[in-house]
Design an enzyme around this catalytic site. Sequence first.
Site, PDB file in Angstrom:
ATOM      1  N   ARG A  12       0.854  -1.184   0.000  1.00  0.00           N
ATOM      2  CA  ARG A  12       0.000   0.000   0.000  1.00  0.00           C
ATOM      3  C   ARG A  12       0.890   1.235   0.000  1.00  0.00           C
ATOM      4  O   ARG A  12       1.900   1.287   0.698  1.00  0.00           O
ATOM      5  CB  ARG A  12      -0.901   0.025   1.242  1.00  0.00           C
ATOM      6  CG  ARG A  12      -2.091  -0.912   1.167  1.00  0.00           C
ATOM      7  CD  ARG A  12      -3.156  -0.359   0.232  1.00  0.00           C
ATOM      8  NE  ARG A  12      -4.378  -1.160   0.264  1.00  0.00           N
ATOM      9  CZ  ARG A  12      -4.661  -2.115  -0.605  1.00  0.00           C
ATOM     10  NH1 ARG A  12      -3.796  -2.411  -1.563  1.00  0.00           N
ATOM     11  NH2 ARG A  12      -5.813  -2.770  -0.534  1.00  0.00           N
ATOM     12  N   GLU A  15      -3.541   7.262  -4.924  1.00  0.00           N
ATOM     13  CA  GLU A  15      -3.817   6.713  -6.260  1.00  0.00           C
ATOM     14  C   GLU A  15      -5.153   7.219  -6.798  1.00  0.00           C
ATOM     15  O   GLU A  15      -6.109   7.365  -6.028  1.00  0.00           O
ATOM     16  CB  GLU A  15      -3.850   5.180  -6.190  1.00  0.00           C
ATOM     17  CG  GLU A  15      -2.522   4.579  -5.806  1.00  0.00           C
ATOM     18  CD  GLU A  15      -2.576   3.065  -5.665  1.00  0.00           C
ATOM     19  OE1 GLU A  15      -3.635   2.470  -5.967  1.00  0.00           O
ATOM     20  OE2 GLU A  15      -1.567   2.481  -5.257  1.00  0.00           O
ATOM     21  N   HIS A  42      -0.309   0.364 -10.141  1.00  0.00           N
ATOM     22  CA  HIS A  42      -0.978  -0.607  -9.269  1.00  0.00           C
ATOM     23  C   HIS A  42      -1.509  -1.800 -10.069  1.00  0.00           C
ATOM     24  O   HIS A  42      -2.717  -2.046 -10.157  1.00  0.00           O
ATOM     25  CB  HIS A  42      -2.118   0.056  -8.489  1.00  0.00           C
ATOM     26  CG  HIS A  42      -2.492  -0.722  -7.249  1.00  0.00           C
ATOM     27  ND1 HIS A  42      -3.099  -0.140  -6.165  1.00  0.00           N
ATOM     28  CD2 HIS A  42      -2.342  -2.034  -6.919  1.00  0.00           C
ATOM     29  CE1 HIS A  42      -3.320  -1.060  -5.226  1.00  0.00           C
ATOM     30  NE2 HIS A  42      -2.859  -2.222  -5.674  1.00  0.00           N
TER      31      HIS A  42
END
Length: 321
Positions: A232, A261, A279
């Site tokens: 994360r 993000e 990601h």
Amino acid sequence: MQPVDLLLLKPMQPSVMDALARSFTLHRADTAPDRDRFYAEIGPRIRGMATGAQAPVDADLIARLPNLEIVASFGVGYDTIDTKAAAARGIVVTNTPDVLTDEVADLALGLLLATVRQIPQADRYLRAGHWPKSPYQLTATLRGRTVGILGLGRIGRAIARRLEGFGVSIAYHGRRPQDDVGYAYHSSLLGLAHAADVLMVVAPGGPETNGLVGAEVLAALGPDGILINVARGSVIDEPALVAALQAGTIHSAGLDVFAREPHVPADLAALDHVVLLPHVGSASVHTRETMGRLVVDNLSHWFGGNGPLTPVPETPWAGQA
């Protein structure tokens, strides 16, 4: 029997949404023009929810759904779900562990190799026509390195098994030592950073790990150090990382996740000695379809009276098992 009313917070791939629509009465929050009116009208009917990491489920949302029984999350991390608020209401939360472990571990190794050997930079060098003028610069190597893994869970272990084939030393830090592995354990993250010259971040997100990798840890990693994050973005203090990369405090970084993000700090994106991915750790067709099926199966099992398949430990079902 009347189909169960299910709330979908954000779109998933078509096969998953089709499967949900076949089994449930689907209500899409993402297409509602007026969210307050939507929840006022639909909220009392909702018994299940399907969501993903980018659609937070906080206490306020849970309060709008008085008959909610289960939250099925798409992904292994569930730090954006208020599990305490869910548990207080007896709501079960599920995630999709195991089915994405190998995919993320593969990506982590690819990102490490790409960062150490500057694979994207070399590709850009060739495409820009520079090779006929001079060979590409020499790069760093994995040879002789110690890889420290922050978080030796399912994915961390899968990464470690892959690393064994590269002949590197492996160490780790977590809440406690694990008796069934032979890797060196460090009781503090700072100790791990001093011992390693690659720090592989696989720790879960959430308040306990927010900004855990900061300036002191990066300084301990050192000027030959490489940071890889497939966990994360919140685990890394991003301003401290940018400063460390700009100053040469560490050698480079490979990042698949970011704090805000899909927004990436401009100062980070401007650096050429980092590798940045949007990601994509679990983002293969095969794995995302498998994850989606597990979301559907958790909901179907629950409303079929068979309990959830993969409940998270913070919510009630795990305590009853």
